[in-house]
Design an enzyme around this catalytic site. Structure first.
Site, PDB file in Angstrom:
ATOM      1  N   HIS A 105       0.392  45.102  49.936  1.00 52.98           N
ATOM      2  CA  HIS A 105       1.434  45.456  50.897  1.00 52.98           C
ATOM      3  C   HIS A 105       2.796  45.656  50.227  1.00 52.98           C
ATOM      4  O   HIS A 105       3.699  46.244  50.803  1.00 52.98           O
ATOM      5  CB  HIS A 105       1.546  44.374  51.972  1.00 52.98           C
ATOM      6  N   ASP A 330     -11.539  63.211  57.188  1.00 50.11           N
ATOM      7  CA  ASP A 330     -12.923  63.695  57.123  1.00 50.11           C
ATOM      8  C   ASP A 330     -13.329  63.832  55.657  1.00 50.11           C
ATOM      9  O   ASP A 330     -12.855  64.719  54.949  1.00 50.11           O
ATOM     10  CB  ASP A 330     -13.031  65.041  57.845  1.00 50.11           C
TER      11      ASP A 330
END
Length: 390
Positions: A105, A330
């Site tokens: 993070h 995708d």
């Protein structure tokens, strides 16, 4: 899944890291990254005795965590050996595939995670990186000057809730039509524009304060901590696909007795709209241009001074993963059926888009009695379309 597909994903990941090279580095210490090109961790896994449909239809946090290459709640003992990026690809017996990723993070927020997955998906689908642009790595040192930060003050945590009361994580789904009704109501009462996440934040914050007051009659002040993406708030804006943990904490304060949904909506919108380029540069600018940012610990201390006791201050943390292109990733076998986040902290709400892009999922982790009272709140319950314990 054939080994050739695993090899294909490894190769496309390697090509991706040439464009997002900091993600191939190692964490040197809590706030320093070494771009040493050691690469990302890649784990191949196969799920035994479970189909992907059961994971999506009946999510369980322990199951979701098994789809990740690491435990997002643990910090390694040897920090200097910690990979910035770890990926796990899991094959199910039904033929379905799950892609899980853990990112440090310190350099990766939700926007960075979406950029990484979208870039990897494009290269995997196309078989090359000819369509990949630039703007991933941006020197922001002129805006966000390096400084010493106390690691213990960077992650808000409700210690009392961790010690007392069993934590529960639930997934609440809100349909787009119900969100629109709530937005219209709050926009009318406030006389301004309320985004769908601001509206849902106000709804949940008000219900959570009411639940907390039933448990703690001494509650006087409540804080809302909201993570705000700075990329489009700077002048000029930062590239939307730039990597980094480019966030600022918006802080809203409210007397617990005033916690109506309408009043919470006003405070939420005001706190987020204060996060603009001049404020950001004043807070983070180099050369002592502005005061250091107010940590949550400092905010809690100031708040407790007003009411005379720290026990009289509560806090809720929210962050939104909505409107990032997670569902556009995708990799060559179609768009994702479902996107989830298995890292939800205590007294935290994480918002994600539903698969159709119209609704919103709110993942909340609260102590058990607070969660029970939250679900009994009439304003909250009438707008929830689906509830699942995860």
């Amino acid at each position: 899944m054939s080994s050739s597909l695993f090899d294909h994903l490894k190769k496309s990941l390697s090509m991706t890291l040439t464009h997002l090279y900091p993600l191939a580095g190692r964490v040197k210490d809590v706030f320093t990254l070494s771009c040493n090109d050691d690469g990302a961790m890649f784990v191949e896994a196969r799920a035994v005795g479970v189909d992907l449909s059961s994971v999506v239809g009946h999510p369980r946090m322990e199951t979701l965590c098994r789809l990740l290459p690491c435990n997002p709640g643990e910090w390694p003992s040897e920090v200097n050996e910690y990979a910035v990026l770890a990926v796990q690809v899991t094959e199910f017996r039904c033929g379905g595939i799950a892609v899980g990723a853990c990112l440090w993070h310190g350099i990766a927020d939700a926007s960075t995670a979406a950029t990484f997955l979208q870039t990897w998906a494009t290269i995997s689908r196309d078989g090359d990186d000819s369509k990949i642009g630039g703007g991933f790595v941006v020197d922001c040192s002129g805006i966000f000057a390096p400084r010493s930060v106390d690691a213990n003050q960077t992650v808000p945590w409700d210690g009392e809730a961790a010690r007392e009361g069993q934590p529960v994580t639930k997934r609440f789904v809100f349909e787009g039509s119900k969100i629109a009704t709530l937005r219209k109501k709050l926009a009318t009462s406030s006389g301004g524009i309320i985004t769908r996440i601001e509206a849902l934040t106000a709804l949940i914050w008000a219900a959570f304060i009411a639940a907390s007051r039933e448990r703690n009659r001494d509650l006087k002040l409540h804080l809302l901590v909201t993570a705000v993406n700075l990329r489009n708030r700077m002048v000029p804006p930062l590239p939307p696909n730039s990597i980094g943990s480019t966030l600022h904490i918006a802080l809203a304060k409210l007397a617990a007795a005033e916690a109506s949904v309408d009043e919470c909506g006003l405070r939420v919108a005001e706190s987020i709209r204060r996060v603009k380029d001049p404020l950001v540069r004043a807070v983070y600018g180099g050369g002592g241009a502005g005061a250091p940012p107010e940590s949550l610990a400092e905010a809690m201390e100031k708040g407790s001074e007003k009411v005379g006791a720290e026990e009289g201050v509560g806090c809720l943390i929210t962050t939104s993963w909505c409107r990032f292109p997670f569902y556009e990733a995708d990799m060559g076998w179609g768009k994702p059926a479902w996107v989830a986040n298995a890292a939800v902290g205590m007294n935290t709400v994480v918002f994600l888009d539903t698969a159709d892009g119209e609704g919103v999922e709110a993942w909340a982790k609260l102590r058990e009695e607070d969660m029970f009272r939250l679900e009994q709140n009439q304003d909250f319950a009438t707008l929830v379309s689906l509830t699942q314990t995860v």
